[in-house]
Scaffold this motif. Sequence first.
Motif, PDB file in Angstrom:
ATOM      1  N   MET A   1       4.932  -7.728  -8.196  1.00 25.70           N
ATOM      2  CA  MET A   1       5.089  -6.295  -8.338  1.00 25.70           C
ATOM      3  C   MET A   1       6.493  -6.077  -8.712  1.00 25.70           C
ATOM      4  N   GLU A   2       6.917  -5.304  -9.621  1.00 23.89           N
ATOM      5  CA  GLU A   2       8.355  -4.998  -9.854  1.00 23.89           C
ATOM      6  C   GLU A   2       8.834  -3.891  -8.582  1.00 23.89           C
ATOM      7  N   MET A   3      10.003  -4.100  -8.231  1.00 15.77           N
ATOM      8  CA  MET A   3      10.601  -3.289  -7.201  1.00 15.77           C
ATOM      9  C   MET A   3      11.047  -2.202  -7.499  1.00 15.77           C
ATOM     10  N   LEU A  38       0.338  -3.303  -1.793  1.00 13.17           N
ATOM     11  CA  LEU A  38       0.463  -1.933  -0.580  1.00 13.17           C
ATOM     12  C   LEU A  38       0.894  -2.581   0.688  1.00 13.17           C
ATOM     13  N   VAL A  39       0.606  -3.903   1.066  1.00 13.52           N
ATOM     14  CA  VAL A  39       1.557  -4.316   2.418  1.00 13.52           C
ATOM     15  C   VAL A  39       2.857  -4.497   1.875  1.00 13.52           C
ATOM     16  N   THR A  40       3.187  -5.102   0.791  1.00 11.72           N
ATOM     17  CA  THR A  40       4.389  -5.384   0.471  1.00 11.72           C
ATOM     18  C   THR A  40       5.306  -4.177   0.222  1.00 11.72           C
ATOM     19  N   TRP A  41       4.828  -2.949  -0.202  1.00 13.06           N
ATOM     20  CA  TRP A  41       5.320  -1.841  -0.501  1.00 13.06           C
ATOM     21  C   TRP A  41       5.610  -1.449   0.932  1.00 13.06           C
ATOM     22  N   VAL A  64      -7.077   0.368  -0.353  1.00 16.94           N
ATOM     23  CA  VAL A  64      -6.336   0.492  -1.751  1.00 16.94           C
ATOM     24  C   VAL A  64      -6.717   1.838  -2.155  1.00 16.94           C
ATOM     25  N   LYS A  65      -8.165   1.987  -2.584  1.00 16.53           N
ATOM     26  CA  LYS A  65      -8.696   3.102  -3.359  1.00 16.53           C
ATOM     27  C   LYS A  65      -8.409   4.406  -2.207  1.00 16.53           C
ATOM     28  N   ARG A  66      -8.495   4.105  -1.229  1.00 16.83           N
ATOM     29  CA  ARG A  66      -8.372   5.362  -0.227  1.00 16.83           C
ATOM     30  C   ARG A  66      -6.696   5.819  -0.246  1.00 16.83           C
ATOM     31  N   ALA A  67      -5.874   4.862  -0.248  1.00 20.28           N
ATOM     32  CA  ALA A  67      -4.655   4.925  -0.177  1.00 20.28           C
ATOM     33  C   ALA A  67      -4.088   5.715  -1.804  1.00 20.28           C
ATOM     34  N   ARG A  68      -4.788   5.234  -2.523  1.00 23.24           N
ATOM     35  CA  ARG A  68      -4.413   5.746  -3.929  1.00 23.24           C
ATOM     36  C   ARG A  68      -4.706   7.081  -4.238  1.00 23.24           C
ATOM     37  N   LYS A  69      -5.906   7.425  -3.706  1.00 23.62           N
ATOM     38  CA  LYS A  69      -6.629   8.867  -3.464  1.00 23.62           C
ATOM     39  C   LYS A  69      -5.611   9.672  -2.896  1.00 23.62           C
ATOM     40  N   LEU A  70      -5.224   9.446  -1.669  1.00 21.59           N
ATOM     41  CA  LEU A  70      -4.135  10.239  -0.777  1.00 21.59           C
ATOM     42  C   LEU A  70      -3.043  10.422  -1.604  1.00 21.59           C
ATOM     43  N   ARG A  71      -2.315   9.547  -2.279  1.00 17.96           N
ATOM     44  CA  ARG A  71      -1.077   9.639  -3.111  1.00 17.96           C
ATOM     45  C   ARG A  71      -1.541  10.483  -4.127  1.00 17.96           C
ATOM     46  N   ASP A  72      -2.573  10.247  -4.704  1.00 18.77           N
ATOM     47  CA  ASP A  72      -2.780  11.173  -6.111  1.00 18.77           C
ATOM     48  C   ASP A  72      -3.043  12.780  -5.557  1.00 18.77           C
ATOM     49  N   GLU A 117       1.188   8.078  17.011  1.00 14.51           N
ATOM     50  CA  GLU A 117       1.433   6.743  16.494  1.00 14.51           C
ATOM     51  C   GLU A 117       0.080   6.005  16.322  1.00 14.51           C
ATOM     52  N   PHE A 118       0.006   5.116  15.227  1.00 13.44           N
ATOM     53  CA  PHE A 118      -0.968   4.132  14.896  1.00 13.44           C
ATOM     54  C   PHE A 118      -0.798   2.741  14.497  1.00 13.44           C
ATOM     55  N   THR A 119      -1.166   1.839  14.992  1.00 11.04           N
ATOM     56  CA  THR A 119      -0.710   0.464  14.354  1.00 11.04           C
ATOM     57  C   THR A 119      -1.854  -0.044  13.746  1.00 11.04           C
ATOM     58  N   PRO A 120      -1.902  -0.244  12.427  1.00 13.59           N
ATOM     59  CA  PRO A 120      -3.150  -0.672  11.864  1.00 13.59           C
ATOM     60  C   PRO A 120      -3.585  -2.339  12.311  1.00 13.59           C
ATOM     61  N   ALA A 121      -4.807  -2.445  12.620  1.00 13.50           N
ATOM     62  CA  ALA A 121      -5.190  -3.717  13.204  1.00 13.50           C
ATOM     63  C   ALA A 121      -5.277  -4.738  12.073  1.00 13.50           C
ATOM     64  N   ASP A 122      -5.909  -4.092  10.869  1.00 17.52           N
ATOM     65  CA  ASP A 122      -6.016  -4.912   9.610  1.00 17.52           C
ATOM     66  C   ASP A 122      -5.884  -4.072   8.394  1.00 17.52           C
ATOM     67  N   VAL A 123      -5.794  -4.735   7.112  1.00 15.69           N
ATOM     68  CA  VAL A 123      -5.432  -3.963   6.153  1.00 15.69           C
ATOM     69  C   VAL A 123      -6.166  -2.475   5.823  1.00 15.69           C
ATOM     70  N   SER A 124      -7.622  -2.690   6.313  1.00 16.58           N
ATOM     71  CA  SER A 124      -8.282  -1.607   6.196  1.00 16.58           C
ATOM     72  C   SER A 124      -7.845  -0.385   6.796  1.00 16.58           C
ATOM     73  N   GLU A 125      -6.969  -0.349   7.741  1.00 14.09           N
ATOM     74  CA  GLU A 125      -6.476   0.644   8.307  1.00 14.09           C
ATOM     75  C   GLU A 125      -5.085   1.316   7.894  1.00 14.09           C
ATOM     76  N   LEU A 126      -4.635   0.642   6.722  1.00 15.18           N
ATOM     77  CA  LEU A 126      -3.212   1.198   6.266  1.00 15.18           C
ATOM     78  C   LEU A 126      -3.524   2.545   5.981  1.00 15.18           C
ATOM     79  N   PRO A 127      -4.304   3.019   5.292  1.00 19.46           N
ATOM     80  CA  PRO A 127      -4.251   4.331   4.765  1.00 19.46           C
ATOM     81  C   PRO A 127      -4.204   5.591   5.911  1.00 19.46           C
ATOM     82  N   VAL A 128      -4.770   5.035   7.324  1.00 29.92           N
ATOM     83  CA  VAL A 128      -4.507   5.922   8.323  1.00 29.92           C
ATOM     84  C   VAL A 128      -3.193   6.081   8.638  1.00 29.92           C
TER      85      VAL A 128
END
Length: 192
Positions: A1-3, A38-41, A64-72, A117-128
Amino acid sequence: MEMRPLVGGHVVLDFVNTVAWRLDPARFADDLTTADALVTWLRRTGLLRTDPAPVAPARAAAAVKRARKLRDDLYAVLSASIDGQEPPSDAAEAVHHAIVQALRRARLTGVVPLRWEFTPADVSELPVSLALEVWRFLESVDRTRLRQCADEGCGWVFLDGSRNGSRRWCSSADCGNRSRARRHYERNRPRR
């Protein structure tokens, strides 16, 4: 991924800016195409301090789809606000829904002032985590300082921190230079 550079002035605006050339379909580039991206960013911006547990590929793709939808949806809300208009109701409702769902999962921490605060336990919780950050941003942003890059294809948003509120470009060294070069070429090109 380009930084790509973080030029938004706030991590939430940099999140919105994970789409390069949003307004130019020929150059459009999305930086958040995989869970790893997403994790890298998130790590790069400091929003993620520990590595979340991996999940099944289908759950990671859904996150990733939920994160992108939130972003858009957030982009639609912010660009309308920058233009002094009401945001599209579907985008505003989607952002609202994401924030409400995130607040249901968050916990109050610290002493006054308390912080959700919220600490994601796994990748699926990143959009939270992203939705909570969006909420904090929307609660505190000075709308009069929100801008969108003046380059017709860019679409990046930023907070104008200049003293006189005159910043026009996401980056003077990038879109600003391209615009100046284009104007210089137009002024100096031979006329027939």
